[in-house]
Every structure is written in C-alpha cells, then in structure tokens.
Enzyme design. Structure first.
Site, PDB file in Angstrom:
ATOM      1  N   GLY A  73       0.813  -1.205   0.000  1.00  0.00           N
ATOM      2  CA  GLY A  73       0.000   0.000   0.000  1.00  0.00           C
ATOM      3  C   GLY A  73       0.851   1.261   0.000  1.00  0.00           C
ATOM      4  N   ASN A 156      -7.205   4.833   8.857  1.00  0.00           N
ATOM      5  CA  ASN A 156      -6.709   3.695   9.618  1.00  0.00           C
ATOM      6  C   ASN A 156      -6.682   3.953  11.120  1.00  0.00           C
ATOM      7  OD1 ASN A 156      -4.630   5.491   8.415  1.00  0.00           O
ATOM      8  ND2 ASN A 156      -3.272   4.419   9.826  1.00  0.00           N
ATOM      9  N   GLN A 184      -6.955   0.831   3.963  1.00  0.00           N
ATOM     10  CA  GLN A 184      -7.685   0.349   5.134  1.00  0.00           C
ATOM     11  C   GLN A 184      -9.120  -0.020   4.780  1.00  0.00           C
ATOM     12  OE1 GLN A 184      -7.606  -1.247   8.437  1.00  0.00           O
ATOM     13  NE2 GLN A 184      -5.829   0.079   8.181  1.00  0.00           N
ATOM     14  N   ALA A 205      -2.597  -5.871   0.009  1.00  0.00           N
ATOM     15  CA  ALA A 205      -3.262  -7.155   0.237  1.00  0.00           C
ATOM     16  C   ALA A 205      -3.297  -7.593   1.700  1.00  0.00           C
ATOM     17  CB  ALA A 205      -2.585  -8.243  -0.600  1.00  0.00           C
ATOM     18  N   HIS A 206      -2.280  -7.217   2.489  1.00  0.00           N
ATOM     19  CA  HIS A 206      -2.234  -7.802   3.838  1.00  0.00           C
ATOM     20  C   HIS A 206      -3.282  -7.203   4.770  1.00  0.00           C
ATOM     21  CE1 HIS A 206      -0.057  -4.739   6.380  1.00  0.00           C
ATOM     22  NE2 HIS A 206       0.297  -4.285   5.194  1.00  0.00           N
ATOM     23  N   CYS A 330       4.786   6.236  17.497  1.00  0.00           N
ATOM     24  CA  CYS A 330       5.987   6.090  18.328  1.00  0.00           C
ATOM     25  C   CYS A 330       5.883   4.841  19.183  1.00  0.00           C
ATOM     26  CB  CYS A 330       6.120   7.312  19.219  1.00  0.00           C
ATOM     27  SG  CYS A 330       7.585   7.281  20.224  1.00  0.00           S
TER      28      CYS A 330
HETATM   29  C1  PLP Z   1      -1.581  -0.088   6.146  1.00  0.00           C
HETATM   30  C2  PLP Z   1      -1.862   1.176   5.465  1.00  0.00           C
HETATM   31  C3  PLP Z   1      -0.954   1.699   4.518  1.00  0.00           C
HETATM   32  C4  PLP Z   1       0.359   1.033   4.209  1.00  0.00           C
HETATM   33  O1  PLP Z   1       0.176  -0.176   3.546  1.00  0.00           O
HETATM   34  P1  PLP Z   1       1.365  -1.242   3.500  1.00  0.00           P
HETATM   35  O2  PLP Z   1       0.861  -2.290   2.568  1.00  0.00           O
HETATM   36  O3  PLP Z   1       1.529  -1.740   4.904  1.00  0.00           O
HETATM   37  O4  PLP Z   1       2.561  -0.533   3.001  1.00  0.00           O
HETATM   38  C5  PLP Z   1      -1.282   2.865   3.882  1.00  0.00           C
HETATM   39  N1  PLP Z   1      -2.437   3.504   4.147  1.00  0.00           N
HETATM   40  C6  PLP Z   1      -3.330   3.037   5.037  1.00  0.00           C
HETATM   41  C7  PLP Z   1      -4.589   3.779   5.265  1.00  0.00           C
HETATM   42  C8  PLP Z   1      -3.076   1.861   5.729  1.00  0.00           C
HETATM   43  O5  PLP Z   1      -3.960   1.407   6.613  1.00  0.00           O
END
Ligand code: PLP
Length: 387
Positions: A73, A156, A184, A205-206, A330
C-alpha cells in the site's frame, strides 16, 4: 495452562487466508517462470498474472490496463503522489499539492518529501472533528496549478470514511487528479470506481487477508504519471521489476474472497463494534470515541482517554493478553501525539491516550466483552501512575 491471547489489531495486518496460501503455492515451485520470458514457463506465469489483474480490475470496476501491481500500500501511495506530481509539473508546470492532514504516513511523508526536497508547494485541506474534508474546503483550495489531491478513503487510525463523490467531481472540473488511499477500506468497503470515483486508488493485500508485500494502484486511463522505479518495462513501464507472481495470485484470491464474503463479515464486525462503542465510553470516565461514530469502518473502534499514556496502556493490555494499537506511531522513547489526532484538534493530554481496537474474521463476542471488562481497570491504573 492455556494463556489467553486475543488479537484485536486487524487494522495493522490480517492473517493470510489458508485458501490464499493454497492458491499461491504452485507459483513458488512448479510454475516459477518469469512472466516476461518468451517460453512456456513465462507464458504460464504471465497468464496467472493477467488473470489476477482481471480479478483486481473487476474489483475496481476498471479495465485490466488500469491496474498496476506494487509491493505494498505504501508503494501505491508513493507511486500515485510522486508519479502524478512529477508528471504534472513536467507536462503543465503544476506545482501545488493538496492533501488532507489525516493521511497515513505513506501519503503524508511522501507529500512532505515532495515539498521539502522537490520544490512542490504543499497545502493541507481543513478537516472537521471526524477527519472529513468538506467539498467547500476543497473548492477553496483547488487551483488550476494543483498537481494532485489526496484524501484518505477510510482512516486507519480513527475509522472515519470520507465520501468522495463531490470531491471527485470538483477535481474533474479543475482537471486535477484525485488520489485516495483505500488501503484500510478495502477489507470492508467497495473499492469500485462507481463508489469511489477517484482517479487513483491504493490498496494493499495484507489488510484484507492476503499476503504482505503486494499492493495495487488503480490509475484511470488518461492520468499521466512518471515511474518512480525504473528498469524493465513491466507494469506499462510504470513499475520496473520482475513481477511477484505468487503474491499477485494471492492478492487476487484474497480480494475475490473478501468481496464474496464482505457482507457476512461486516455484519459480524458491526455487532462487535457496537459493543465496544457503547461499553467503553460508558465504563471509562474521561473517554471519547475518535472519528465519526456513524460513518466509520465497521470493524473499527477508537478512543482517547484523558491523562493516559497510550503506549503504557498498550503494554498493560499486551500483558493481559490483548493485542491493540494506539494512534501514535511512536513505539519507544518520548511519546509524541499522532499527527492525525493533533490535526483533529485534540490537546496532548487527550491525544497521548489513544487506543484503537480493530476486530477481524476470527474475533468472537467473548473477545470484545473480555476486553471491555478488563480495560476500565487498566486505564484507571495507568492514570494513577501518571503524576
Ligand atoms: C496499512 C496502510 C498503509 C500502508 O500499507 P502497506 O501495505 O503496509 O505498506 C497505507 N495507508 C493506510 C490507510 C493503511 O492502513
């Protein structure tokens, strides 16, 4: 003795669905070819990639050549912002970037880098107390030399959903590409361009029970962007590098399952969410729900507790067997309030005490009830520990 372990951090990541793992496995060994190769091994891998691209395109409601596979993402966000901003400046001299102040760091830090190191003028759009950008606020800030606008779809940290249809219309009037981070959102909301009429949409995807290390960017036909990773001509020359066939297959499978089962899971999430959003503010004094209480992701409950150290609370929850998250990026050392909560106007004594609880497919009612009954005592203990 069985030690209790309750995972309530599905916004951070989700377990990979076993059906997804199974779909991926053959592409690690039997069908290991490079999709760019001419021979049969290559052709077989290429078919798998193009079949996956079609599945992802169907989810976007787009055509396959509007889907770019990325590594996550964050990379999708980077490619969208950097790619469009650099191209817009080169082609038409546009030098102005507009983002909401409640973006994920993948957008926020990218926009800041474009400003600090690449000479773009960065402006933040005002948001309401829930982190939403009003169309009026966008009108006030849109300019003919705006290179790109980025507004997060579902937040998120605080779960708020931004309905983007009026924003998309305004951006179209100004001929400015609108990007949205739907990373998200994708586990629970439609990412179809009829629902989110943005020009660029990021997913990973995760967050929807697929593997880590794979994402996608929807790019509306006609939107110009420069590559940020150069080399081979993969992904329409926008993203060089041998395609990660197993992970691409896995993402497509995960998305298919997510769309197919979405309603049933969302109903379950909403039920659990109601328990959390009702019980926690009722049981804990000096507590507030963060984000929009109504227009929010169904699996997401987030709060601030006044006079609490969010990181210490997370550690206490972990010892008690609950895995949650704070809004703060943090992890150790000096606590800093999260950029998002500060942008919403929370004072540090509130913003530092943030807690995010996100449920998932395996979450049971007893999991959230146990948390809701454990939390008040932990918050009280944490408060008394702060001088
Ligand atoms: C998790 C997340 C990302 C980052 O995605 P990754 O696949 O972990 O790099 C970006 N934006 C939002 C809103 C997310 O929740």
């Amino acid at each position: 003795m069985h030690e209790k372990r309750v995972y309530l951090d599905y916004a951070a990541t989700t377990p990979t669905d076993p059906r997804v793992v199974e779909a991926m496995l053959p592409f690690f060994h039997d069908n290991f070819g490079n999709p760019s190769s001419v021979h049969r091994w290559g052709q077989h891998a290429e078919r798998a990639v193009e079949n996956s691209r079609e599945i992802v395109a169907n989810a976007f409601g787009s055509s396959p050549d509007e889907v770019i596979f990325t590594s996550c993402g964050s990379e999708s966000d980077n490619l969208a912002l950097r790619g469009v901003a650099l191209s817009a400046r080169r082609v038409k001299g546009a030098n102005h970037i507009l983002v909401s102040p409640v973006e994920h760091h993948a957008v926020l830090r990218t926009a800041q880098d474009l400003a600090q190191n690449h000479g773009f003028e960065l402006e933040f759009l005002p948001v309401n107390e829930y982190g939403q950008v009003s169309p009026d606020a966008l009108i006030e800030h849109l300019r003919s030399d705006t290179a790109v606008v980025s507004i997060i779809y579902a937040n998120n940290e605080i779960g708020t959903i931004n309905s983007l249809a009026p924003h998309a219309e305004l951006c179209r009037e100004y001929d400015v590409p609108l990007h949205t981070d739907a990373v998200q959102a994708a586990s629970q909301l439609e990412i179809n361009i009829n629902h989110i009429p943005a020009d660029l949409i990021s997913v990973g995807a995760h967050k929807f029970y697929g593997p880590k290390g794979i994402g996608a960017l929807y790019v509306r036909r006609g939107i110009q962007l420069d590559p940020i990773q150069t080399g081979g001509s993969q992904e329409f020359s926008l993203r060089a590098g041998t395609l990660n066939v197993p992970l691409i297959v896995g993402m497509a499978k995960a998305l298919e399952i997510t769309i197919h089962e979405r309603e049933i899971h969302n109903e379950h999430y909403q039920f659990l969410q109601n328990i959390l959003l009702e019980d926690i503010p009722r049981l804990i004094p000096d507590s507030t729900i963060t984000g929009d209480p109504n227009n929010r992701l169904p699996n997401h409950a987030s709060f601030v507790f006044r006079g609490v150290d969010g990181n210490q609370l997370l550690a206490a929850l972990d010892i008690a067997g609950f895995a949650c998250s704070s809004g703060s990026a943090c992890k150790t050392g000096d606590p800093e309030p999260s950029d998002v909560l500060v942008a919403l106007g929370y004072e540090p004594d509130w913003a530092l005490g943030s807690l995010r609880i996100t449920v998932g497919r395996p979450t049971a009612e007893s999991d959230v009830r146990d948390l809701a009954s454990t939390l008040p005592e932990l918050v009280a203990l944490n408060r008394s520990a702060i001088p």
